[in-house]
Design an enzyme around this catalytic site. Structure first.
Site, mmCIF file in Angstrom:
data_model
loop_
_atom_site.group_PDB
_atom_site.id
_atom_site.type_symbol
_atom_site.label_atom_id
_atom_site.label_comp_id
_atom_site.label_asym_id
_atom_site.label_seq_id
_atom_site.Cartn_x
_atom_site.Cartn_y
_atom_site.Cartn_z
ATOM 1 C CG PHE A 3 -1.830 1.232 1.210
ATOM 2 C CD1 PHE A 3 -2.987 1.238 0.441
ATOM 3 C CD2 PHE A 3 -1.503 2.388 1.916
ATOM 4 C CE1 PHE A 3 -3.807 2.360 0.388
ATOM 5 C CE2 PHE A 3 -2.322 3.511 1.870
ATOM 6 C CZ PHE A 3 -3.478 3.491 1.104
ATOM 7 C CG ASP A 18 5.476 3.633 1.817
ATOM 8 O OD1 ASP A 18 5.510 4.269 2.886
ATOM 9 O OD2 ASP A 18 4.446 3.494 1.137
ATOM 10 C CE LYS A 78 -0.933 5.527 7.873
ATOM 11 N NZ LYS A 78 -0.548 5.076 6.538
#
Ligand SMILES: *Cc1c(COP(=O)(O)O)cnc(C)c1O
Length: 393
Positions: free
Chosen positions: A136, A221, A250
């Protein structure tokens, strides 16, 4: 929950989310409180965002002070918080340069554009990015094209070209997928949204070697697994390799939106003034918040806490009847269930005052604050076991 809030939301918000029937009004540390005053132990923390706890006083103070001083000037000028945060990230990552974006997807867009820009140098004109099945990388068109979940891509065709996926843990498949136009491999060390699946150390080191042999960039990532989540500042730091480009987001802003793309000097040098930009990225208030997050992690030794509490949570979840395995790293853990009842289990857990989420029909994700205590870990496992027993019966 006050039903009127959900009714009002349904009337005015686009229906992109499946929301649980809770209105949260307040948070403190590992705890959230709804509009009826009920307390929830938050083992998701905004999907790995509020890693230093809700309403963290150090972050609140730092951001408030900056809000009353200077909020925004654009990237046409220098501001000190952005420079200080870049200096910290460079020191913590071992990479050389930073570009600040607004979230994970825009940090990954930056990484992809930087790789393409780098690939346009010289004669070979390369642009292709290979990522992994189950990955993702975001919801923008390019990051969706890089996301190895066909069901998320299907209704948005055509997606930007230049992206392909291969199975994880298969170096031969990766080698076979490399084309003359390929410029980079993009991966998460732990696939978060894909079901909390950690990639093996030897595989990751093998990908690094393959990238070196074929002159490809390796992009990690670290949007979900970074900023301490796996017990190190960046998730690759105890896995025996270093990427050329890395993204994180995040947890970095302590709840405020920020993304960062980091790169080695020789790669970052491909960007020239005018190649890439953002209006909001790296603004003073958010960078002060991120600096406070880093300070909080250091002052309270939260990397060590993450490793210790992560091991305890893993052991506690492994003992819960109905759990067949626990996987992940640090405090990014997936409880694999014997039966595919994760959705019902998560709903039941919420009723019992535990916030977790289902990433696969049989996998429940735990990503509590890095500041979670010994007692809270035990309480989380107790509530989870109660919810699973209730769902099983
Ligand atoms: C959440 C996530 C993204 C997207 O981040 P946004 O801030 O939602 O754009 C990208 N990559 C990974 C690994 C993520 O977990």
């Amino acid at each position: 929950m006050s039903a009127s809030v959900s009714a009002r939301a349904d009337a005015v918000l686009m229906s992109t989310y499946r929301r649980a029937p809770v209105v949260f009004v307040r948070g403190a540390g590992s705890w959230l409180y709804d509009d009826a005053g009920k307390a929830y132990l938050d083992c998701l923390c905004g999907v790995s965002v509020c890693s230093v706890g809700h309403a963290n006083p150090r972050v609140a103070r730092a951001v408030s002070e900056q809000l009353g001083t200077l909020v925004h000037v654009s990237n046409l000028f220098y501001t000190l918080p952005q420079v200080e945060l870049a200096e910290r990230l460079v020191a913590l990552s071992g990479l050389d340069r930073v570009f600040f974006a607004n979230c994970g997807a825009t940090a990954n867009e930056t990484a992809i554009k930087l790789a393409r820009r780098w690939g346009q140098q010289g004669e070979r004109r390369r642009h292709g990015v290979i990522s992994l099945d189950g990955s993702f990388h975001g919801r923008t068109l390019a990051t969706l094209a890089a996301t190895g979940q066909p069901e998320k891509q299907a209704t948005f065709q055509p997606l930007p070209p230049g992206f392909s996926q291969v199975a994880p843990e298969d170096l031969e498949a990766l080698a076979a997928a490399i084309e003359p136009t390929t410029v980079a491999v993009l991966l998460e060390t732990v696939q978060g949204e894909g079901g909390v699946r950690p990639l093996g150390e030897r595989y990751l080191q093998g990908v690094r070697r393959l990238c070196d042999e074929r002159e490809l960039l390796l992009i990690v990532d670290d949007v979900q697994a970074g900023t301490g989540r796996c017990g190190r500042w960046f998730s690759w730091q105890d896995l025996g390799f270093v990427p050329d480009i890395a993204t994180t987001a995040k947890a970095l802003g302590g709840g405020l939106p920020i993304g960062a793309c980091l790169a080695r000097d020789a790669v970052a040098a491909a960007f020239r003034p005018g190649d890439h930009a953002t209006t909001f990225g790296g603004g003073p208030a958010i960078c002060r918040g991120a600096l406070a997050v880093i300070e909080e992690i250091e002052q309270r030794a939260l990397l060590a806490n993450c490793a210790a509490r992560g091991a305890e949570l893993r052991a506690a979840l492994e003992r819960v009847p109905g759990v067949s395995a626990v996987r992940g790293r640090g405090l990014l853990l997936g409880a694999v269930l014997e039966r595919p009842c994760a959705e019902a289990l998560v709903a039941r857990a919420l009723e019992l005052g535990l916030v977790v989420n289902n990433v696969r029909p049989e996998v429940v994700r735990f990503a509590p604050p890095l500041s979670i205590t010994v007692d809270e870990v035990a309480e989380a496992a107790r509530r989870f076991a109660g919810a699973l027993a209730a769902v099983a019966s």
